[in-house]
Enzyme design. Structure first.
Site, PDB file in Angstrom:
ATOM      1  N   ASP A 126       1.035  -1.697   0.284  1.00  0.00           N
ATOM      2  CA  ASP A 126      -0.361  -0.184   0.242  1.00  0.00           C
ATOM      3  C   ASP A 126       1.283   1.039   0.047  1.00  0.00           C
ATOM      4  O   ASP A 126       1.832   0.956   0.339  1.00  0.00           O
ATOM      5  CB  ASP A 126      -0.895  -0.027   1.284  1.00  0.00           C
ATOM      6  CG  ASP A 126      -1.880   0.858   1.164  1.00  0.00           C
ATOM      7  OD1 ASP A 126      -1.922   2.280   1.165  1.00  0.00           O
ATOM      8  OD2 ASP A 126      -3.266   0.689   1.099  1.00  0.00           O
ATOM      9  N   ASN A 178     -12.865  -2.774   2.890  1.00  0.00           N
ATOM     10  CA  ASN A 178     -13.757  -2.065   2.898  1.00  0.00           C
ATOM     11  C   ASN A 178     -15.097  -2.383   2.138  1.00  0.00           C
ATOM     12  O   ASN A 178     -14.905  -2.674   0.965  1.00  0.00           O
ATOM     13  CB  ASN A 178     -13.632  -1.004   3.073  1.00  0.00           C
ATOM     14  CG  ASN A 178     -11.812  -0.400   4.286  1.00  0.00           C
ATOM     15  OD1 ASN A 178     -12.335  -0.851   5.202  1.00  0.00           O
ATOM     16  ND2 ASN A 178     -10.762   0.152   3.843  1.00  0.00           N
ATOM     17  N   VAL A 195     -11.045   2.967  -2.741  1.00  0.00           N
ATOM     18  CA  VAL A 195     -10.893   2.480  -4.573  1.00  0.00           C
ATOM     19  C   VAL A 195     -12.721   1.182  -4.552  1.00  0.00           C
ATOM     20  O   VAL A 195     -12.162   0.226  -3.905  1.00  0.00           O
ATOM     21  CB  VAL A 195      -9.851   1.812  -4.757  1.00  0.00           C
ATOM     22  CG1 VAL A 195      -9.611   1.572  -6.212  1.00  0.00           C
ATOM     23  CG2 VAL A 195      -8.248   2.704  -4.885  1.00  0.00           C
ATOM     24  N   HIS A 248     -10.396  -5.412  -2.336  1.00  0.00           N
ATOM     25  CA  HIS A 248      -9.356  -5.541  -2.007  1.00  0.00           C
ATOM     26  C   HIS A 248      -9.233  -5.383  -0.837  1.00  0.00           C
ATOM     27  O   HIS A 248      -9.983  -5.354   0.220  1.00  0.00           O
ATOM     28  CB  HIS A 248      -8.152  -4.826  -2.111  1.00  0.00           C
ATOM     29  CG  HIS A 248      -8.768  -3.397  -1.882  1.00  0.00           C
ATOM     30  ND1 HIS A 248      -9.711  -2.347  -2.355  1.00  0.00           N
ATOM     31  CD2 HIS A 248      -8.371  -2.458  -1.009  1.00  0.00           C
ATOM     32  CE1 HIS A 248      -9.919  -1.443  -1.612  1.00  0.00           C
ATOM     33  NE2 HIS A 248      -8.986  -1.000  -0.997  1.00  0.00           N
ATOM     34  N   HIS A 290      -6.784  -6.483   2.658  1.00  0.00           N
ATOM     35  CA  HIS A 290      -6.274  -5.198   3.190  1.00  0.00           C
ATOM     36  C   HIS A 290      -5.245  -6.033   4.617  1.00  0.00           C
ATOM     37  O   HIS A 290      -6.021  -6.588   4.895  1.00  0.00           O
ATOM     38  CB  HIS A 290      -6.775  -4.152   3.824  1.00  0.00           C
ATOM     39  CG  HIS A 290      -6.721  -2.829   3.790  1.00  0.00           C
ATOM     40  ND1 HIS A 290      -6.140  -1.852   2.989  1.00  0.00           N
ATOM     41  CD2 HIS A 290      -8.039  -2.599   2.600  1.00  0.00           C
ATOM     42  CE1 HIS A 290      -7.332  -1.005   2.387  1.00  0.00           C
ATOM     43  NE2 HIS A 290      -8.445  -1.782   2.529  1.00  0.00           N
TER      44      HIS A 290
END
Length: 115
Positions: A28, A88, A97, A101, A103
């Site tokens: 990230d 998220n 975004v 995805h 994390h």
């Protein structure tokens, strides 16, 4: 085209730690922990709540890759190490975004509840 689609296409540079036919993983650019890796499916699924039954194997694969990367990064011992996996969904869920995805966060003590 999302930011992640551009990264996957090679239009934007990323520090990759994993690539396979289903997903890519990279560091990230705004890390929230000493280790902060994003695991992104190649298929552009907008968010986890919009995935459907055809995405089941992709979703499972993302979690397996998260565990594999955590181990490769040295966070495999749950007694002395640890890591957090976060997905998220939507603006109020912290989504930045609109491309699903995962994390992977590690390298510091995680608090509960998250802030």
């Amino acid at each position: 085209m999302t930011l992640f689609e551009k990264i996957i296409a090679g239009e934007i540079h990323a520090n990759f730690v994993h690539k396979d036919d289903v997903c890519v993983a990279f560091q990230d650019i705004d890390p929230q922990a000493p280790t902060h890796i994003l695991i992104v499916p190649r298929k552009p699924i907008p968010r986890v709540g919009e995935a459907d039954a055809s995405d089941q194997s992709t979703l499972g694969h993302l979690l397996l890759v998260a565990g594999q990367i955590a181990k490769e990064q040295g966070f495999e011992n749950p007694e002395t190490d640890g890591f957090r996996v976060v997905i998220n969904h939507g603006k109020n869920g912290g989504e930045a975004v609109p491309h699903l995805h995962v994390h992977l966060l590690a390298g510091r003590q995680m608090q509960w509840p998250p802030g």
